[in-house]
Design a protein around this motif. Structure first.
Motif, PDB file in Angstrom:
ATOM      1  N   ALA A  41      33.367  19.002  32.438  1.00  0.00           N
ATOM      2  CA  ALA A  41      33.182  19.264  31.013  1.00  0.00           C
ATOM      3  C   ALA A  41      33.035  17.960  30.233  1.00  0.00           C
ATOM      4  CB  ALA A  41      34.363  20.064  30.470  1.00  0.00           C
ATOM      5  N   ASP A  42      32.315  18.031  29.116  1.00  0.00           N
ATOM      6  CA  ASP A  42      32.141  16.867  28.239  1.00  0.00           C
ATOM      7  C   ASP A  42      33.180  16.956  27.129  1.00  0.00           C
ATOM      8  OD1 ASP A  42      31.364  14.771  26.672  1.00  0.00           O
ATOM      9  OD2 ASP A  42      29.233  15.281  26.651  1.00  0.00           O
ATOM     10  N   LEU A  43      34.234  16.157  27.245  1.00  0.00           N
ATOM     11  CA  LEU A  43      35.336  16.156  26.284  1.00  0.00           C
ATOM     12  C   LEU A  43      35.445  14.819  25.568  1.00  0.00           C
ATOM     13  CD1 LEU A  43      37.726  18.082  28.632  1.00  0.00           C
ATOM     14  CD2 LEU A  43      37.350  18.800  26.269  1.00  0.00           C
ATOM     15  N   ARG A  44      34.327  14.156  25.402  1.00  0.00           N
ATOM     16  CA  ARG A  44      34.340  12.872  24.698  1.00  0.00           C
ATOM     17  C   ARG A  44      34.868  13.060  23.274  1.00  0.00           C
ATOM     18  NH1 ARG A  44      28.263  11.033  25.369  1.00  0.00           N
ATOM     19  NH2 ARG A  44      28.040  13.291  25.643  1.00  0.00           N
ATOM     20  N   ASP A  45      35.769  12.157  22.873  1.00  0.00           N
ATOM     21  CA  ASP A  45      36.340  12.165  21.516  1.00  0.00           C
ATOM     22  C   ASP A  45      37.132  13.434  21.209  1.00  0.00           C
ATOM     23  OD1 ASP A  45      35.211   9.605  20.558  1.00  0.00           O
ATOM     24  OD2 ASP A  45      33.293  10.646  20.774  1.00  0.00           O
ATOM     25  N   ALA A  46      37.470  14.221  22.212  1.00  0.00           N
ATOM     26  CA  ALA A  46      38.243  15.447  21.979  1.00  0.00           C
ATOM     27  C   ALA A  46      39.681  15.114  21.598  1.00  0.00           C
ATOM     28  CB  ALA A  46      38.232  16.318  23.230  1.00  0.00           C
ATOM     29  N   ASN A  47      40.275  15.966  20.767  1.00  0.00           N
ATOM     30  CA  ASN A  47      41.673  15.796  20.380  1.00  0.00           C
ATOM     31  C   ASN A  47      42.533  16.712  21.243  1.00  0.00           C
ATOM     32  OD1 ASN A  47      44.118  15.333  19.195  1.00  0.00           O
ATOM     33  ND2 ASN A  47      43.596  16.192  17.198  1.00  0.00           N
ATOM     34  N   LEU A  48      43.188  16.117  22.238  1.00  0.00           N
ATOM     35  CA  LEU A  48      44.056  16.855  23.160  1.00  0.00           C
ATOM     36  C   LEU A  48      45.496  16.375  23.027  1.00  0.00           C
ATOM     37  CD1 LEU A  48      41.574  16.600  26.142  1.00  0.00           C
ATOM     38  CD2 LEU A  48      42.170  18.736  25.013  1.00  0.00           C
ATOM     39  N   CYS A  49      45.807  15.824  21.867  1.00  0.00           N
ATOM     40  CA  CYS A  49      47.142  15.289  21.607  1.00  0.00           C
ATOM     41  C   CYS A  49      48.204  16.381  21.763  1.00  0.00           C
ATOM     42  CB  CYS A  49      47.179  14.715  20.193  1.00  0.00           C
ATOM     43  SG  CYS A  49      48.785  14.086  19.677  1.00  0.00           S
ATOM     44  N   LEU A  78      32.110  20.068  25.023  1.00  0.00           N
ATOM     45  CA  LEU A  78      33.265  20.183  24.131  1.00  0.00           C
ATOM     46  C   LEU A  78      33.516  18.872  23.380  1.00  0.00           C
ATOM     47  CD1 LEU A  78      35.564  22.003  26.716  1.00  0.00           C
ATOM     48  CD2 LEU A  78      34.408  23.067  24.787  1.00  0.00           C
ATOM     49  N   ARG A  79      32.463  18.134  23.133  1.00  0.00           N
ATOM     50  CA  ARG A  79      32.588  16.852  22.443  1.00  0.00           C
ATOM     51  C   ARG A  79      33.258  17.021  21.081  1.00  0.00           C
ATOM     52  NH1 ARG A  79      26.564  15.080  22.278  1.00  0.00           N
ATOM     53  NH2 ARG A  79      26.334  17.345  22.452  1.00  0.00           N
ATOM     54  N   GLY A  80      34.300  16.210  20.853  1.00  0.00           N
ATOM     55  CA  GLY A  80      34.955  16.187  19.557  1.00  0.00           C
ATOM     56  C   GLY A  80      35.773  17.413  19.214  1.00  0.00           C
ATOM     57  N   ILE A  81      35.965  18.335  20.146  1.00  0.00           N
ATOM     58  CA  ILE A  81      36.709  19.566  19.866  1.00  0.00           C
ATOM     59  C   ILE A  81      38.186  19.252  19.610  1.00  0.00           C
ATOM     60  CG2 ILE A  81      37.360  20.131  22.263  1.00  0.00           C
ATOM     61  CD1 ILE A  81      36.505  23.074  21.538  1.00  0.00           C
ATOM     62  N   ASP A  82      38.798  20.003  18.699  1.00  0.00           N
ATOM     63  CA  ASP A  82      40.208  19.789  18.347  1.00  0.00           C
ATOM     64  C   ASP A  82      41.057  20.868  19.014  1.00  0.00           C
ATOM     65  OD1 ASP A  82      42.649  19.196  17.277  1.00  0.00           O
ATOM     66  OD2 ASP A  82      42.037  19.365  15.172  1.00  0.00           O
ATOM     67  N   LEU A  83      41.797  20.458  20.055  1.00  0.00           N
ATOM     68  CA  LEU A  83      42.664  21.381  20.795  1.00  0.00           C
ATOM     69  C   LEU A  83      44.119  20.927  20.722  1.00  0.00           C
ATOM     70  CD1 LEU A  83      40.380  21.770  23.957  1.00  0.00           C
ATOM     71  CD2 LEU A  83      40.691  23.471  22.148  1.00  0.00           C
ATOM     72  N   LYS A  84      44.460  20.208  19.704  1.00  0.00           N
ATOM     73  CA  LYS A  84      45.786  19.609  19.557  1.00  0.00           C
ATOM     74  C   LYS A  84      46.907  20.624  19.768  1.00  0.00           C
ATOM     75  CE  LYS A  84      48.662  16.982  16.322  1.00  0.00           C
ATOM     76  NZ  LYS A  84      48.726  16.360  14.968  1.00  0.00           N
ATOM     77  N   GLY A  85      47.817  20.283  20.706  1.00  0.00           N
ATOM     78  CA  GLY A  85      49.021  21.065  20.933  1.00  0.00           C
ATOM     79  C   GLY A  85      48.833  22.403  21.624  1.00  0.00           C
ATOM     80  N   ILE A  86      47.639  22.716  22.097  1.00  0.00           N
ATOM     81  CA  ILE A  86      47.371  24.021  22.709  1.00  0.00           C
ATOM     82  C   ILE A  86      47.774  24.027  24.191  1.00  0.00           C
ATOM     83  CG2 ILE A  86      45.527  25.647  23.351  1.00  0.00           C
ATOM     84  CD1 ILE A  86      44.073  24.825  20.817  1.00  0.00           C
ATOM     85  N   ASP A  87      48.267  25.176  24.657  1.00  0.00           N
ATOM     86  CA  ASP A  87      48.622  25.341  26.069  1.00  0.00           C
ATOM     87  C   ASP A  87      47.347  25.602  26.864  1.00  0.00           C
ATOM     88  OD1 ASP A  87      49.577  25.956  28.576  1.00  0.00           O
ATOM     89  OD2 ASP A  87      51.075  27.395  27.883  1.00  0.00           O
ATOM     90  N   LEU A  88      46.932  24.608  27.654  1.00  0.00           N
ATOM     91  CA  LEU A  88      45.716  24.701  28.469  1.00  0.00           C
ATOM     92  C   LEU A  88      46.051  24.614  29.958  1.00  0.00           C
ATOM     93  CD1 LEU A  88      43.629  22.208  26.294  1.00  0.00           C
ATOM     94  CD2 LEU A  88      43.350  24.694  26.329  1.00  0.00           C
ATOM     95  N   SER A  89      47.252  24.995  30.306  1.00  0.00           N
ATOM     96  CA  SER A  89      47.691  24.890  31.704  1.00  0.00           C
ATOM     97  C   SER A  89      46.815  25.750  32.609  1.00  0.00           C
ATOM     98  CB  SER A  89      49.161  25.315  31.836  1.00  0.00           C
ATOM     99  OG  SER A  89      49.378  26.585  31.267  1.00  0.00           O
ATOM    100  N   GLY A  90      46.378  25.145  33.711  1.00  0.00           N
ATOM    101  CA  GLY A  90      45.588  25.859  34.704  1.00  0.00           C
ATOM    102  C   GLY A  90      44.135  26.089  34.341  1.00  0.00           C
ATOM    103  N   VAL A  91      43.696  25.601  33.176  1.00  0.00           N
ATOM    104  CA  VAL A  91      42.306  25.818  32.748  1.00  0.00           C
ATOM    105  C   VAL A  91      41.360  24.938  33.558  1.00  0.00           C
ATOM    106  CG1 VAL A  91      40.690  25.621  30.808  1.00  0.00           C
ATOM    107  CG2 VAL A  91      42.987  26.501  30.420  1.00  0.00           C
TER     108      VAL A  91
END
Length: 218
Positions: free
Chosen positions: A48-56, A30-43
């Motif tokens: 996982a590879d979340l380098r540079d991901a946008n989880l703001c 999931l490198r560089g994926i944009d998930l800004k503001g998403i509800d990811l509770s319990g996921v």
């Protein structure tokens, strides 16, 4: 590159589709994926590879990110309440004002990360690497920092009330104006640590003595 982009788009559609039942993205790229503001509770993001991901601003309450690679990820103001990030890689990640209260961070790597104003109350940071991390004005009340590496960390104005820093390495750390009331520094390494104006009321010092507040009688 096209296949990679298509894969990212497919995974993003799965994550954001509220009718999609799968909540397991362990080991995904999931490198560089944009998930800004998403509800990811319990996921489940184990490994996982979340380098540079946008989880703001993401809601990651009770999510499992153990062993995940979050190097340089954007987690500004994210809610990670009671999430699991054991042995996760958060080197140079941005966690400004993030909520990490009750989070499991055993042996997590935060080298150079920005945790300015973050809430880390009652977190498990045993043996975590916080060297050169920015923890300015962060709240670490009752945090478990046993054997944590805080070499050259910036802890100016941090709240460390009743924090357990037993055997922690604070070499060269800046604790100016930090509140260490009732904190446990037993066997901690304070070589060249800056404690100017730090509050050390009832603090257990490295040699086991308890720092008593000075009483001035006029």
């Amino acid at each position: 590159m096209k296949n990679y982009a298509a894969q990212q788009e497919f995974i993003l559609s799965q994550i954001t589709n509220k009718y999609y039942q799968r909540r397991d993205f362990s080991g995904c790229d999931l490198r560089g994926i944009d998930l800004k503001g998403i509800d990811l509770s319990g996921v489940n993001f184990i490994g996982a590879d979340l380098r540079d991901a946008n989880l703001c601003g993401c809601i990651l309450t009770r999510a499992n990110l153990s062993g995940a690679n979050l190097m340089q990820a954007n987690l500004r103001e994210a809610n990670l309440y009671e999430a699991s990030l054991c042995e996760a890689n958060l080197i140079n990640a941005d966690l400004t004002r993030a909520n990490l209260c009750g989070t499991f961070l055993w042996r997590a790597k935060f080298t150079g990360s920005n945790l300015w104003g973050a809430s880390l109350c009652d977190v498990d940071l045993r043996e975590a690497d916080l060297s050169e991390a920015k923890l300015i004005e962060a709240s670490l009340i009752e945090a478990n920092l046993v054997r944590a590496n805080l070499t050259a960390a910036k802890l100016c104005g941090a709240k460390l009330l009743e924090a357990d820093l037993t055997e922690a390495n604070l070499t060269g750390a800046d604790l100016t104006w930090a509140n260490l009331t009732k904190a446990n520094l037993n066997k901690a390494n304070l070589w060249e640590t800056n404690l100017i104006y730090a509050k050390l009321r009832d603090t257990i010092m490295p040699d086991g003595t308890i720092e008593q507040p000075q009483i001035v009688i006029y």
